[in-house]
Design a protein around this motif. Structure first.
Motif, mmCIF file in Angstrom:
data_model
loop_
_atom_site.group_PDB
_atom_site.id
_atom_site.type_symbol
_atom_site.label_atom_id
_atom_site.label_comp_id
_atom_site.label_asym_id
_atom_site.label_seq_id
_atom_site.Cartn_x
_atom_site.Cartn_y
_atom_site.Cartn_z
ATOM 1 N N ASP A 1 0.819 -1.214 0.000
ATOM 2 C CA ASP A 1 0.000 0.000 0.000
ATOM 3 C C ASP A 1 0.853 1.264 0.000
ATOM 4 N N ALA A 2 2.019 1.202 0.630
ATOM 5 C CA ALA A 2 2.877 2.388 0.723
ATOM 6 C C ALA A 2 3.578 2.703 -0.591
ATOM 7 N N GLY A 3 3.549 1.768 -1.536
ATOM 8 C CA GLY A 3 4.198 1.980 -2.821
ATOM 9 C C GLY A 3 4.827 0.700 -3.332
ATOM 10 N N ASN A 4 5.555 0.824 -4.424
ATOM 11 C CA ASN A 4 6.245 -0.318 -5.013
ATOM 12 C C ASN A 4 7.740 -0.153 -4.777
ATOM 13 N N VAL B 1 11.731 -10.899 4.244
ATOM 14 C CA VAL B 1 10.738 -9.922 4.693
ATOM 15 C C VAL B 1 11.426 -8.556 4.857
ATOM 16 N N TYR B 2 11.240 -7.698 3.878
ATOM 17 C CA TYR B 2 11.762 -6.332 4.001
ATOM 18 C C TYR B 2 10.850 -5.542 4.919
ATOM 19 N N ASP B 3 11.298 -4.390 5.368
ATOM 20 C CA ASP B 3 10.504 -3.627 6.336
ATOM 21 C C ASP B 3 9.122 -3.293 5.802
ATOM 22 N N VAL B 4 9.047 -2.996 4.477
ATOM 23 C CA VAL B 4 7.736 -2.641 3.919
ATOM 24 C C VAL B 4 6.815 -3.856 3.819
ATOM 25 N N ASP B 5 7.393 -5.064 3.966
ATOM 26 C CA ASP B 5 6.598 -6.293 3.881
ATOM 27 C C ASP B 5 6.096 -6.758 5.245
#
Length: 592
Positions: free
Chosen positions: A410-413, A533-537
């Motif tokens: 949701d925060a972007g790609n 798992v990256y932070d955005v994930d």
């Protein structure tokens, strides 16, 4: 010829041509004022433009001479109309030599009052004749003498006329150089391009030059073709190449153009043709042409000429970057890495293009890096097929050989967790460009390799030591083997300070070797989660804010506070590895 009057005041015709009477009393109808010369009379009777023109042309001293002179003086309105007819804004747009030619055409070297005028041709101090007539009032070359006339001066007489007399065959000499002419003549896009390319001074030099000047519409077409909105978007070095390709040394009027190749200031040749009109590389020479300037000549063309080395990028996957000022570092890097031809020759590619600011922020020194090192970095931004945003996969192999990993949240790609894709689907040629705000760097190796590299730099030495102590314990206790494996894994890596606090918490532990191996293995495994798992994930990877560790016990996350198990702060994220990702925490996690 133009300076005849300035050189001498020869009497070029006999007074008998124009005088019916030589009686001085008849000539001096209004009386003679020896203190009132012709210039003073002009100024006193509101011949303001004529007086200004005489000053500009350097004729004041002459018209204050002994004379006698007869001046047919155009009104200010007559001069205003002349400027319109000549297509200039003011006297400053007319050269002094042209002014001398026109003004001296209004002066006769004799004193002729209206009563003395006859139907006759007389020679002016310009050297050309004017025709006087009295059939329907007094006229000069058909131009009416109007009030005031017979204005007596100490050295002659002045008659007003309602038009400016122009010698037959008169043409304005240029007063502006190529740049000033381009601005004044409406070549606004060309002028803007010259300014941006810092070529103003070059085209204000002596020359002479011949410039094939594209219309504003031609520049608009070029910008559309290369996908840019403004000339200001195009890199300066690219503009310089294009603009110099429009300039030829020497002044070549259209009448002198012959078919063949001609070298430009850019270095490449352009091809001139004359069949069916003049063309330059197929672009038509259109009106206006033969526009003379003080240092050359301008011909208008209906298309922008593009040299071969620039044309090679048009319609290719590199076009969006090559023609945009925000990607000059990327292009410079591609040239250094000798990748331009490889990319241009590829059938279909996807380029994730970092901006100039991204390269600056990365701290990568392209000058110091070898071409091989630069090539590895750039190839890591290129996928060997066309991937539109609608078809972005979880991961894709790059030309460098390693995969890049996508997080569509949701925060972007994002790529590799932190490089945001800010613009997508810039299609060109057979490929596509996506713009990113961070330079992607290939991983240094596995999680263990990256930890070792960080330890060499003075950090995470305790984590490396702890992992190393498990080596040889056998699978799955040998965490060096595990974290060198395929994975993928996500490791929450405690800092050296965190391990120091751990040892301080138990009076029996002085070094890591004091910790029982089974306890150490379990604690380390409690810091590892399966998957990349990256932070955005994280938000999508958690269930009720929890994630299972490979030890088996859940970790509890607070994504608002960025903590694990309430007290361990996540202080660094997305350290990329070939088999996973590392996040930094400031506390060793203990199993509840």
């Amino acid at each position: 010829m133009r300076n005849t009057f300035l050189l001498s005041f020869l009497i070029l015709f006999s007074l008998s041509f124009v005088l019916l009477s030589c009686d001085d009393d008849d000539n001096n109808m209004d009386g003679d004022d020896s203190s009132n010369d012709i210039v003073a009379v002009l100024q006193a009777n509101d011949f303001n433009v004529l007086a200004a023109a005489a000053i500009q042309a350097g004729l004041v001293e002459t018209l204050q001479g002994d004379g006698p002179f007869t001046v047919f003086a155009p009104t200010d309105a007559a001069f205003a109309q002349l400027l319109i007819d000549l297509g200039v804004d003011g006297l400053g747009d007319i050269s002094n030599s042209d002014l001398v030619e026109v003004l001296t055409y209004h002066v006769v070297a004799a004193e002729v009052y209206s009563a003395d005028v006859a139907n006759v041709d007389v020679t002016t101090v310009n050297g050309a004749d004017i025709t006087l007539a009295t059939t329907d009032g007094i006229t000069v070359n058909g131009v009416s003498v109007v009030s005031p006339f017979d204005l007596a001066a100490s050295n002659g007489v002045v008659h007003a006329i309602d038009e400016v007399l122009v010698p037959e065959g008169f043409e304005l000499s240029p007063t502006k150089d190529i740049v000033a002419t381009a601005v004044a003549s409406g070549y606004s896009s060309l002028a803007a391009a010259l300014t941006r390319a810092d070529l103003i001074s070059a085209l204000q030099a002596d020359g002479p030059f011949t410039v094939f000047a594209p219309t504003d519409a031609a520049f608009a077409t070029l910008l559309t073709t290369i996908g840019q909105e403004s000339i200001d978007d195009v890199p300066v070095d690219v503009l310089v190449e294009i603009l110099k390709y429009h300039v030829v040394s020497g002044e070549v009027p259209s009448s002198a153009v012959t078919a063949g190749n001609v070298a430009t200031l850019q270095g490449d040749e352009i091809t001139l043709a004359t069949e069916g009109g003049i063309t330059v590389n197929g672009a038509k020479v259109v009106s206006p042409f033969d526009v003379e300037t003080t240092n050359g000549i301008i011909h208008t063309i209906d298309a922008v000429l593009v040299p071969e080395d620039v044309l090679a990028f048009v319609g290719t996957v590199l076009e969006p970057a090559y023609f945009n000022k925000n990607f000059t570092t990327l292009i410079t890097a591609a040239v250094k890495a000798d990748l331009v031809t490889t990319i241009l020759d590829a059938e279909a590619l996807t380029i994730f293009a970092p901006t100039n600011e991204a390269f600056t922020a990365s701290g990568i020194d392209l000058d110091a890096a070898t071409s091989t090192e630069v090539a590895d970095i750039l190839k890591y931004h290129v996928v060997g097929s066309k991937v539109l945003s609608s078809g972005i996969p979880a991961n894709a192999e790059t030309l460098q050989g390693d995969d890049i990993y996508f997080s569509l949240v949701d925060a972007g790609n994002f790529i590799n967790g932190s490089a945001e894709i800010t613009t997508v689907d810039v299609e060109s040629g057979t490929g596509v460009v996506h713009i990113i705000e961070e330079v992607l760097e290939p991983a240094a190796g596995t999680i263990v390799d990256v930890t070792s590299a960080l330890a060499d730099d003075g950090s995470f030495t305790s984590l490396l030591a702890a992992l190393t102590r498990t080596a040889g314990e056998g699978s799955p206790q040998d965490l060096v083997a595990v974290l060198n494996g395929a994975g993928p894994y996500t490791v929450f890596a405690p800092t050296d300070a965190a391990f120091t606090e751990l040892l301080d918490s138990n009076e029996d532990w002085t070094t890591l070797n004091d910790i029982p191996i089974a306890t150490l293995v379990d604690v380390l495994k409690y810091h590892v989660v399966s998957g990349r798992v990256y932070d955005v994930d994280l938000a999508g990877a958690l269930t009720a804010n929890k994630a299972a560790s490979v030890e088996g016990t859940d970790l509890t996350f607070d994504l608002t506070e960025l903590t694990i198990n309430t007290s361990a702060n996540i202080t660094g994220t997305n350290v990329h590895a070939t088999n996973g990702v590392i996040h930094v925490i400031d506390e060793v996690l203990l199993i509840p």
